[in-house]
Scaffold this motif. Structure first.
Motif, PDB file in Angstrom:
ATOM      1  N   ASP A 117       0.834  -1.208   0.000  1.00 59.86           N
ATOM      2  CA  ASP A 117       0.000   0.000   0.000  1.00 59.86           C
ATOM      3  C   ASP A 117       0.868   1.258   0.000  1.00 59.86           C
ATOM      4  N   LEU A 118       1.941   1.256   0.780  1.00 58.57           N
ATOM      5  CA  LEU A 118       2.854   2.400   0.778  1.00 58.57           C
ATOM      6  C   LEU A 118       3.456   2.604  -0.610  1.00 58.57           C
ATOM      7  N   SER A 119       3.875   1.521  -1.241  1.00 60.67           N
ATOM      8  CA  SER A 119       4.524   1.615  -2.550  1.00 60.67           C
ATOM      9  C   SER A 119       3.590   2.133  -3.625  1.00 60.67           C
ATOM     10  N   MET A 120       2.298   1.862  -3.463  1.00 67.39           N
ATOM     11  CA  MET A 120       1.325   2.279  -4.465  1.00 67.39           C
ATOM     12  C   MET A 120       0.674   3.626  -4.129  1.00 67.39           C
ATOM     13  N   GLY A 121       1.135   4.263  -3.072  1.00 63.67           N
ATOM     14  CA  GLY A 121       0.587   5.558  -2.703  1.00 63.67           C
ATOM     15  C   GLY A 121      -0.811   5.492  -2.122  1.00 63.67           C
ATOM     16  N   VAL A 170       5.704   6.332  -7.053  1.00 65.59           N
ATOM     17  CA  VAL A 170       4.616   6.212  -6.084  1.00 65.59           C
ATOM     18  C   VAL A 170       3.392   7.010  -6.555  1.00 65.59           C
ATOM     19  N   ALA A 171       3.586   8.288  -6.837  1.00 69.82           N
ATOM     20  CA  ALA A 171       2.464   9.140  -7.230  1.00 69.82           C
ATOM     21  C   ALA A 171       1.859   8.700  -8.558  1.00 69.82           C
ATOM     22  N   ALA A 172       2.710   8.274  -9.494  1.00 65.78           N
ATOM     23  CA  ALA A 172       2.202   7.867 -10.804  1.00 65.78           C
ATOM     24  C   ALA A 172       1.317   6.636 -10.703  1.00 65.78           C
ATOM     25  N   ARG A 173       1.721   5.685  -9.892  1.00 66.76           N
ATOM     26  CA  ARG A 173       0.913   4.474  -9.769  1.00 66.76           C
ATOM     27  C   ARG A 173      -0.360   4.738  -8.968  1.00 66.76           C
ATOM     28  N   GLU A 174      -0.282   5.624  -8.008  1.00 61.79           N
ATOM     29  CA  GLU A 174      -1.494   6.003  -7.275  1.00 61.79           C
ATOM     30  C   GLU A 174      -2.493   6.639  -8.234  1.00 61.79           C
ATOM     31  N   ALA A 175      -2.001   7.540  -9.090  1.00 58.46           N
ATOM     32  CA  ALA A 175      -2.870   8.205 -10.054  1.00 58.46           C
ATOM     33  C   ALA A 175      -3.391   7.230 -11.105  1.00 58.46           C
ATOM     34  N   MET A 176      -2.563   6.286 -11.495  1.00 57.26           N
ATOM     35  CA  MET A 176      -2.981   5.294 -12.485  1.00 57.26           C
ATOM     36  C   MET A 176      -4.154   4.477 -11.966  1.00 57.26           C
ATOM     37  N   MET A 177      -4.077   4.012 -10.714  1.00 59.13           N
ATOM     38  CA  MET A 177      -5.150   3.196 -10.156  1.00 59.13           C
ATOM     39  C   MET A 177      -6.401   4.027  -9.881  1.00 59.13           C
ATOM     40  N   ALA A 178      -6.233   5.313  -9.558  1.00 59.27           N
ATOM     41  CA  ALA A 178      -7.375   6.186  -9.308  1.00 59.27           C
ATOM     42  C   ALA A 178      -7.927   6.791 -10.589  1.00 59.27           C
TER      43      ALA A 178
END
Length: 484
Positions: free
Chosen positions: A20-24, A80-88
């Protein structure tokens, strides 16, 4: 001293925390997704074992994301931020070329997460689901492009659950439901979509109330008493930064041996060993480019770095079985004069184990290469640490014990897992050691005075012998087998 271990369920929860930390994501994302996946499986008629497989897969879904972090950092900047944005679904559209470059990163993720589950002895259905977790019902997923019944049903339980959880947080319940509906017989089977949408509001309310059914989960199955080495958690975290591989293992060895040198009891030695293995899990929350910054960090960057031990403290609050270990781990960057972080405590407020951990982490860091500097020699590192003890940052007695312990230790390779070390030739182990730090074939060839084609041949042989297809998976297997 017995090896530092955690119960299987605690290890799974810790890997979910790191993922979860790694994915933001918030550090309860995977738990919430696991609740939804279990409920969806139940409503679709799955038996209790299948429900628990769905929960375990949801918790381990992001366990492979540290392994491809460097690839995402190179591709998108902030991994981190890119993958968080990708999933959201807030990331700007990617070019066709960029999308094609994500496919091999998905392969790394799936292979590593599957290997992690297999290493822990998880059921084959969980391992298989993790290896296929980015596949789609319509065959347009990755990395294999499988479709329909060729994809384990567990994958669909988990993907519906994860999308509902992430999108409801990012955009609200209506948007989450609309997206899942739009993906009927595309990303997931229509029958799962119908069931999920019929129960979604009730499930969202359950999650909002905090009335979760986690105490009833049986993630360990028949292996409920099985233990997992904490070194696996350290290795998985350190896959994020290839140059960090093995750092927590070395620190754990030095810290526990120093405690022995200072005549501390065996329980304290074991506690220090375990805490040192967990001390760096918070690094997963920060983007790779921050860790590889050349030169002095800005005030804003330092504030982010100060969160690393904070995340260890958060893990202590969320994972009961690791409470004491993670709490001690969160003191890894405190200093005797109060200049450390994140608490800034000083003097008598720091116990002897906390002082040992902090000094051991600092000493091992000095001895290691970093992207912004070369490793210090032993004498240089000892000198730096001793001067800082003189300035009041470290306990002088502890520093003296660390230097003496490190100076007297005999470096012996750990025993390899049966049948693993004997598979690789000495030259293959040399090559593996180079590529595990992130070197390309050409760079490894230069370091070993070999031709790039010879290194490539050795890499292909390593992959074949270790039954893997990515460098990250080979590195993880080599670490857990004691080859590195």
């Amino acid at each position: 001293m017995p090896p530092s271990t955690a119960g299987l369920t605690d290890a799974i929860l810790a890997l979910a925390f790191i993922g979860d930390l790694s994915m933001g994501r918030s550090t309860d994302h995977s738990r919430r997704a696991a609740c939804l996946a279990g409920w969806l499986a139940r409503e679709c008629g799955a038996d209790l074992a299948a429900q628990n497989h769905a929960r375990a897969t949801a918790l381990l879904r992001w366990s492979g994301c540290t392994a491809n972090a460097s690839g995402f950092a190179e591709l998108l900047g902030d991994d981190v931020a890119a993958r968080e944005a990708m999933m959201a679904q807030t990331l700007p559209p990617l070019s066709t070329q960029t999308q094609s470059l994500i496919v091999p990163l998905a392969l790394i993720h799936c292979e590593v997460s599957g290997d992690i589950a297999a290493t822990m002895g998880m059921p084959a259905r969980v391992v298989d689901a993790l290896r296929n977790v980015f596949e789609r019902f319509d065959g347009k997923g990755m990395p294999g492009g499988h479709e329909g019944d060729a994809i384990p049903e567990t994958v669909f339980f988990v993907n519906v659950a994860s999308d509902l959880e992430i999108l409801s947080h990012a955009h609200g319940r209506d948007t989450a439901r609309a997206f899942v509906r739009s993906q009927s017989d595309a990303k997931y089977p229509a029958r799962l979509v119908e069931t999920a949408l019929r129960h979604a509001d009730h499930w969202f309310d359950e999650l909002a109330s905090g009335d979760l059914d986690t105490p009833t989960w049986q993630l360990a199955g028949h292996h409920r008493h099985a233990d997992v080495p904490l070194s696996l958690l350290a290795d998985v975290t350190e896959l994020k930064l290839p140059w960090l591989a093995g750092f927590s293992r070395r620190t754990a060895d030095l810290a526990s041996r120093t405690a022995q040198c200072l005549a501390l009891d065996t329980d304290t030695q074991a506690q220090l060993h375990a805490a040192a293995l967990l001390h760096g899990i918070g690094r997963a929350a920060l983007p790779n480019r921050l860790w590889e910054t050349d030169g002095k960090l800005s005030a804003d960057q330092w504030e982010k770095v100060r969160l690393v031990p904070y995340w260890s403290a958060r893990a202590a609050k969320q994972i009961d079985g690791l409470r004491l270990t993670a709490e001690l781990a969160s003191y890894a960057y405190e200093r005797l004069d109060g200049s450390g972080y994140f608490r800034g405590v000083a003097g008598p407020a720091l116990s002897t184990p906390q002082r040992i951990l902090a000094a051991a982490v600092a000493f091992e860091a000095l001895l290691a290469d970093r992207p912004w500097r070369r490793a210090h020699s032993f004498d240089e590192a000892a000198g730096v640490l001793s001067r800082e003890a003189g300035d009041g940052k470290f306990d002088a007695e502890v520093v003296a014990a660390i230097v003496a312990t490190a100076q007297g230790q005999t470096l012996r390779p750990r025993a390899a897992a049966p049948g693993t070390g004997s598979l690789l030739s000495p030259r293959e182990i040399d090559v593996l050691r180079q590529i595990s730090t992130g070197l390309s074939n050409k760079e490894a060839a230069r370091a070993l005075a070999l031709s790039p084609s010879t290194v490539r041949t050795h890499v292909e042989s390593i992959f074949r012998k270790l039954d893997c297809s990515t460098r990250a998976a080979a590195t993880l297997k080599a670490l857990t087998a004691g080859l590195l």
